[in-house]
Design a protein around this motif. Structure first.
Motif, mmCIF file in Angstrom:
data_model
loop_
_atom_site.group_PDB
_atom_site.id
_atom_site.type_symbol
_atom_site.label_atom_id
_atom_site.label_comp_id
_atom_site.label_asym_id
_atom_site.label_seq_id
_atom_site.Cartn_x
_atom_site.Cartn_y
_atom_site.Cartn_z
ATOM 1 N N TRP A 240 3.272 -54.669 -0.772
ATOM 2 C CA TRP A 240 2.901 -53.367 -1.344
ATOM 3 C C TRP A 240 2.278 -52.503 -0.252
ATOM 4 C CZ3 TRP A 240 4.429 -52.049 -6.105
ATOM 5 C CH2 TRP A 240 4.751 -53.052 -7.005
ATOM 6 N N ARG A 241 2.671 -51.226 -0.220
ATOM 7 C CA ARG A 241 2.167 -50.305 0.792
ATOM 8 C C ARG A 241 1.865 -48.948 0.170
ATOM 9 N NH1 ARG A 241 3.336 -52.313 6.058
ATOM 10 N NH2 ARG A 241 4.646 -54.181 5.985
ATOM 11 N N VAL A 242 0.987 -48.211 0.861
ATOM 12 C CA VAL A 242 0.498 -46.926 0.332
ATOM 13 C C VAL A 242 1.185 -45.757 1.025
ATOM 14 C CG1 VAL A 242 -1.532 -45.486 -0.061
ATOM 15 C CG2 VAL A 242 -1.753 -47.990 -0.083
ATOM 16 N N GLY A 243 1.755 -44.850 0.202
ATOM 17 C CA GLY A 243 2.262 -43.564 0.694
ATOM 18 C C GLY A 243 3.422 -43.658 1.661
ATOM 19 N N ARG A 244 3.789 -42.494 2.186
ATOM 20 C CA ARG A 244 4.887 -42.425 3.157
ATOM 21 C C ARG A 244 4.535 -43.147 4.447
ATOM 22 N NH1 ARG A 244 6.399 -36.328 4.069
ATOM 23 N NH2 ARG A 244 7.857 -37.369 5.501
ATOM 24 N N ALA A 245 3.256 -43.248 4.729
ATOM 25 C CA ALA A 245 2.815 -43.936 5.942
ATOM 26 C C ALA A 245 3.001 -45.446 5.838
ATOM 27 C CB ALA A 245 1.350 -43.620 6.221
ATOM 28 N N ALA A 246 3.258 -45.949 4.622
ATOM 29 C CA ALA A 246 3.463 -47.385 4.387
ATOM 30 C C ALA A 246 2.280 -48.213 4.874
ATOM 31 C CB ALA A 246 4.758 -47.858 5.042
#
Length: 508
Positions: free
Chosen positions: A404-410
């Motif tokens: 799991w990653r956050v936002g476009r920045a991954a």
């Protein structure tokens, strides 16, 4: 190598934990008078080996007579490490334990056999690096298998002095041979000045120090509020020793930063230690390592330690993002989509109270009665609680690549300083734990995720218990262990012993 230290004037000093002797106090050792006295002499303590294996001369490894020439061998290995920047044998060893002091039987260690019987030596510094051929020759003479062929330290000093004089002579000749045109000199000076100005603009450490001191007006009114609040005459009295080690590991650049601030503002019962793990560049970590301690000092007389830590994190985050935005507006930051950030862990000790603030995936553990006690939890998107918090704050969390990653920045972490494109979902507000320390508490370990990705909490505790009880040595041991296990990240480790460690306990 951590025993070699530099003072404020960059003069070299040697540190030791009781095994060394001054040369003037040594009598000549021979097969007639040599014997193991049961006292630390630099090679053995009773029947146990003492020292760092990768620096040990073959005669020490095979438990033969060791003399001044054994130290000459170690000197050669150390100088080669300084020139290459590589820990000896790390590119070929499979057994990370072999590199650090342990009371164990080394007869089955492959490295011991290779050094003593096979003539194995560290990879020699290359002539292409600018090292004089005479220096490389000296190193090879120092680690010769036969002690009699090694130079004495008196000889080494003479050779080094001759090299220094030769270098000064060459530099003087180079200057006299080349007299550039005046116009060219002016152009070069203009380029240097422009480069200096540009470097000043992107020196985030300097920015962090200036911004934080400006915000607090450089005034620290002390920690009387904290100390008076914990004024218990029966409280356990800590005796601290501390050390650290940091390496970029397999990364091309170093984005970790850390600070060691015992006796904060000269207060004998207040100590602070911190680690900042940068991502998308080192800017946020470089800024924070200077700014956050200053904010913490300024808040010492205004609120409780826990509240001061939270506020210091938040203020550092705001100050960094404001500074970055200011640079963008003045076009001093060229990259349009540059949003650097860093995770952070800070430990604050006030008398016998330990406060740990964490935002991100740096981790802090306490060894209590031989077992690890977690003092922080990782803030990552794979944690359901953190994932829900990010989504509730308006952030986007998706399964990308492998987790799991956050936002476009991954981004994998869910709390950090900086990362302005992911605010407010990726908050800088840390979680705080408070612990009352007692005689049962042995040591504190803080590290970036480069360690924790490959070494468990229990393994960290066990490794330290099996290592000479010197904090910097323990830190280096852990970092090297992580690198040997394949850590792909920067690795920074801080070890703080919380009680006195006797010489015997250090060795065993």
């Amino acid at each position: 190598m951590h025993m070699m230290q530099l003072d404020r004037d960059f003069s070299a000093c040697l540190a030791d934990f009781g095994l060394a002797e001054y040369k003037k106090d040594l009598r000549r050792v021979s097969t007639v008078n040599w014997r193991s006295s049961g006292k630390p002499t630099g090679g053995f303590h009773k029947k146990n080996m003492v020292g760092t294996l990768i620096y040990m001369a073959p005669e020490i490894l095979t438990k033969e007579i060791h003399t001044e020439k054994s130290d000459v061998y170690s000197f050669g290995v150390s100088i080669n490490e300084l020139l290459t920047g590589v820990i000896p044998y790390t590119d070929i060893r499979a057994e990370a334990q072999a590199h650090t002091v342990l009371e164990m039987n080394y007869t089955e260690q492959q490295l011991t056999s290779a050094v003593s019987s096979g003539g194995l030596r560290p990879v020699l510094a290359g002539i292409e690096s600018g090292v004089p051929a005479s220096m490389l020759s000296l190193i090879q003479k120092c680690w010769d298998a036969n002690p009699q062929n090694r130079p004495s330290f008196n000889d080494i000093v003479l050779e080094l002095d001759d090299m220094l004089q030769q270098r000064k002579k060459m530099e003087k000749e180079d200057l006299s041979l080349y007299q550039p045109p005046i116009s060219h000199v002016h152009q070069v000076m203009d380029d240097v000045n422009n480069l200096h100005t540009y470097q000043e603009k992107i020196n985030w450490s300097t920015q962090g120090e200036c911004v934080s001191k400006g915000a607090s007006f450089g005034v620290h009114s002390g920690f009387r509020m904290w100390l008076d609040g914990f004024d218990d005459p029966l409280a356990y009295h800590l005796v601290l020793s501390w050390g650290s080690f940091a390496t970029c590991g397999r990364r091309e650049s170093m984005e970790d930063m850390h600070f060691l601030m015992p006796f904060l503002c000269n207060e004998k019962d207040v100590h602070a230690f911190g680690i900042f793990d940068g991502h998308r560049g080192a800017a946020a970590a470089e800024f924070s390592v200077q700014a956050l301690p200053e904010f913490l000092k300024a808040l010492g007389s205004m609120c409780s330690p826990a509240d001061a830590l939270v506020e210091a994190f938040v203020r550092t985050d705001v100050a960094f993002r404001d500074e970055l935005d200011s640079h963008r507006k003045s076009r001093r930051v060229i990259q349009k989509d540059w949003h650097p950030g860093c995770t952070a862990a800070v430990a604050l000790i006030v008398k016998n109270k330990l406060f740990v603030a964490n935002a991100g995936d740096c981790r802090t553990i306490l060894c209590r009665r031989g077992c690890p006690v977690a003092l922080s939890r990782d803030h990552v998107a794979s944690c359901p609680e953190e994932r829900n918090r990010v989504v509730s704050a308006g952030g986007e969390v998706k399964w990308q690549v492998d987790t799991w990653r956050v936002g476009r920045a991954a981004l994998q972490v869910t709390r950090s300083i900086g990362d302005d494109d992911l605010k407010p979902a990726v908050t800088a507000e840390p979680e705080i734990t408070e612990t009352v320390l007692s005689v049962e508490d042995e040591f504190l370990v803080m590290a970036s995720d480069g360690l924790w990705d490959v070494v468990s909490d229990m393994e960290v505790t066990n490794i330290i218990r099996d290592t000479v009880k010197e904090p910097a040595m323990c830190s280096k041991r852990l970092a090297t262990e992580a690198a040997e296990r394949g850590s792909k990240d920067n690795i920074t480790v801080i070890v703080v012993f919380l009680r006195p460690v006797s010489t015997a306990e250090r060795v065993y």
